[in-house]
Scaffold this motif. Structure first.
Motif, PDB file in Angstrom:
ATOM      1  N   SER A   1     -27.218 -26.172 -44.763  1.00 29.61           N
ATOM      2  CA  SER A   1     -26.893 -27.204 -43.783  1.00 29.61           C
ATOM      3  C   SER A   1     -25.756 -26.736 -42.884  1.00 29.61           C
ATOM      4  O   SER A   1     -25.054 -25.764 -43.186  1.00 29.61           O
ATOM      5  N   VAL A   2     -25.562 -27.443 -41.783  1.00 24.85           N
ATOM      6  CA  VAL A   2     -24.453 -27.152 -40.890  1.00 24.85           C
ATOM      7  C   VAL A   2     -23.132 -27.184 -41.649  1.00 24.85           C
ATOM      8  O   VAL A   2     -22.291 -26.280 -41.524  1.00 24.85           O
TER       9      VAL A   2
ATOM     10  N   ASP B   1     -22.546 -26.761 -44.860  1.00 25.62           N
ATOM     11  CA  ASP B   1     -22.443 -25.642 -45.796  1.00 25.62           C
ATOM     12  C   ASP B   1     -22.165 -24.331 -45.071  1.00 25.62           C
ATOM     13  O   ASP B   1     -21.424 -23.471 -45.571  1.00 25.62           O
ATOM     14  N   ASN B   2     -22.764 -24.139 -43.891  1.00 23.96           N
ATOM     15  CA  ASN B   2     -22.497 -22.941 -43.110  1.00 23.96           C
ATOM     16  C   ASN B   2     -21.023 -22.830 -42.753  1.00 23.96           C
ATOM     17  O   ASN B   2     -20.422 -21.759 -42.846  1.00 23.96           O
TER      18      ASN B   2
ATOM     19  N   ARG C   1     -23.891 -34.046 -36.850  1.00 23.73           N
ATOM     20  CA  ARG C   1     -24.929 -33.052 -37.161  1.00 23.73           C
ATOM     21  C   ARG C   1     -24.649 -32.332 -38.479  1.00 23.73           C
ATOM     22  O   ARG C   1     -25.279 -31.319 -38.773  1.00 23.73           O
TER      23      ARG C   1
ATOM     24  N   LYS D   1     -25.422 -32.762 -41.575  1.00 29.98           N
ATOM     25  CA  LYS D   1     -26.498 -32.611 -42.561  1.00 29.98           C
ATOM     26  C   LYS D   1     -27.723 -31.914 -41.983  1.00 29.98           C
ATOM     27  O   LYS D   1     -28.692 -31.686 -42.686  1.00 29.98           O
ATOM     28  N   HIS D   2     -27.676 -31.597 -40.697  1.00 31.50           N
ATOM     29  CA  HIS D   2     -28.787 -30.885 -40.082  1.00 31.50           C
ATOM     30  C   HIS D   2     -28.773 -29.416 -40.506  1.00 31.50           C
ATOM     31  O   HIS D   2     -27.794 -28.909 -41.052  1.00 31.50           O
ATOM     32  N   PHE D   3     -29.903 -28.733 -40.211  1.00 28.96           N
ATOM     33  CA  PHE D   3     -30.021 -27.304 -40.466  1.00 28.96           C
ATOM     34  C   PHE D   3     -30.051 -26.571 -39.125  1.00 28.96           C
ATOM     35  O   PHE D   3     -30.404 -27.159 -38.088  1.00 28.96           O
TER      36      PHE D   3
ATOM     37  N   GLN E   1     -32.701 -27.043 -36.485  1.00 28.88           N
ATOM     38  CA  GLN E   1     -32.797 -28.340 -35.820  1.00 28.88           C
ATOM     39  C   GLN E   1     -31.802 -28.484 -34.664  1.00 28.88           C
ATOM     40  O   GLN E   1     -31.697 -29.557 -34.074  1.00 28.88           O
TER      41      GLN E   1
END
Length: 231
Positions: free
Chosen positions: A99-100, A102-103, A136, A138-140, A143
């Motif tokens: 996820s954003v 986590d990155n 954003r 939780k986005h990947f 997306q």
């Protein structure tokens, strides 16, 4: 802050020798926003890699925050990079399966400190809020638009609160509108105290910085102060 003395970099193979940098002397003070320009293959990225301790000179001396690092071991260099330097790349280098949030948290995982999982998560959230992507998290990466991906990359670069930010063509993959937005974020980070060095091919973006260093065939051929443009 960053001091390069008589830097030379030679790449050798069994059949060829390539001189990437020659007799480079450059001092970048705390709080400066410096752009580096020159034709493709002139040594811009090599010079940035020297400042970021990702590559070592063939000869000469590199100082970061008053520390001469030329003879540092790999572990010492990695620790200095992690604590003091943030990197932004043209191609974002995000991990698509994370996820954003986590990155952005990744650089903190390599720190040996007192941060817990919850404190790392909080720092990552704050970094994303700072670049306008709190909605954003939780986005990947798949997306996101190119401009949003670069914002994530900036958040990852600043999550550890580095004093130095090195950006290699940070607007190179973006249209002019998104490029200006990214430059606005970098200008604000600089105004907040970060020292920024940016490689760019875009003269318009370079003129938004304090100072322009020009390279040609591995040599410095120009170093000029610019009128800082916040527009």
């Amino acid at each position: 802050m960053i001091h390069l003395k008589n830097i030379e970099k030679v790449y050798r193979t069994s059949s060829i020798e390539t001189l990437a940098l020659t007799n480079v002397n450059l001092h970048i003070g705390a709080g400066e926003f410096v752009s580096i320009m020159g034709p493709s293959g002139c040594g811009k990225s090599t010079l940035l890699n020297m400042m970021g301790l990702l590559d070592a000179p063939s000869s000469g001396q590199v100082e970061i925050n008053g520390q001469t690092v030329t003879q540092y071991r790999d572990q010492e260099l990695a620790r200095l990079r992690n604590q003091h330097i943030g990197f932004i790349f043209q191609s974002f280098h995000l991990i698509n399966d994370l996820s954003v949030l986590d990155n952005v948290e990744i650089p903190l995982l390599y720190r040996k400190g007192d941060e817990t999982g919850s404190s790392r998560r909080q720092l990552a959230q704050l970094a994303l809020e700072r670049v306008g992507l709190s909605n954003r998290m939780k986005h990947f990466p798949g997306q996101l638009s190119g401009g949003q991906k670069q914002r994530v990359a900036i958040a990852r670069a600043i999550v550890g609160r580095p004093s130095i930010i090195l950006a290699d063509e940070p607007t190179g993959n973006l249209d002019s509108g998104m490029g200006n937005e990214i430059m606005g974020i970098l200008q604000q980070l600089n105004a907040d105290g970060a020292t920024i060095v940016m490689v760019t091919h875009d003269e318009t973006m370079a003129k938004k910085t304090h100072r322009l260093v020009r390279l040609f065939d591995g040599s410095m051929v120009g170093d000029s102060t610019l009128m800082y443009n916040e527009q």
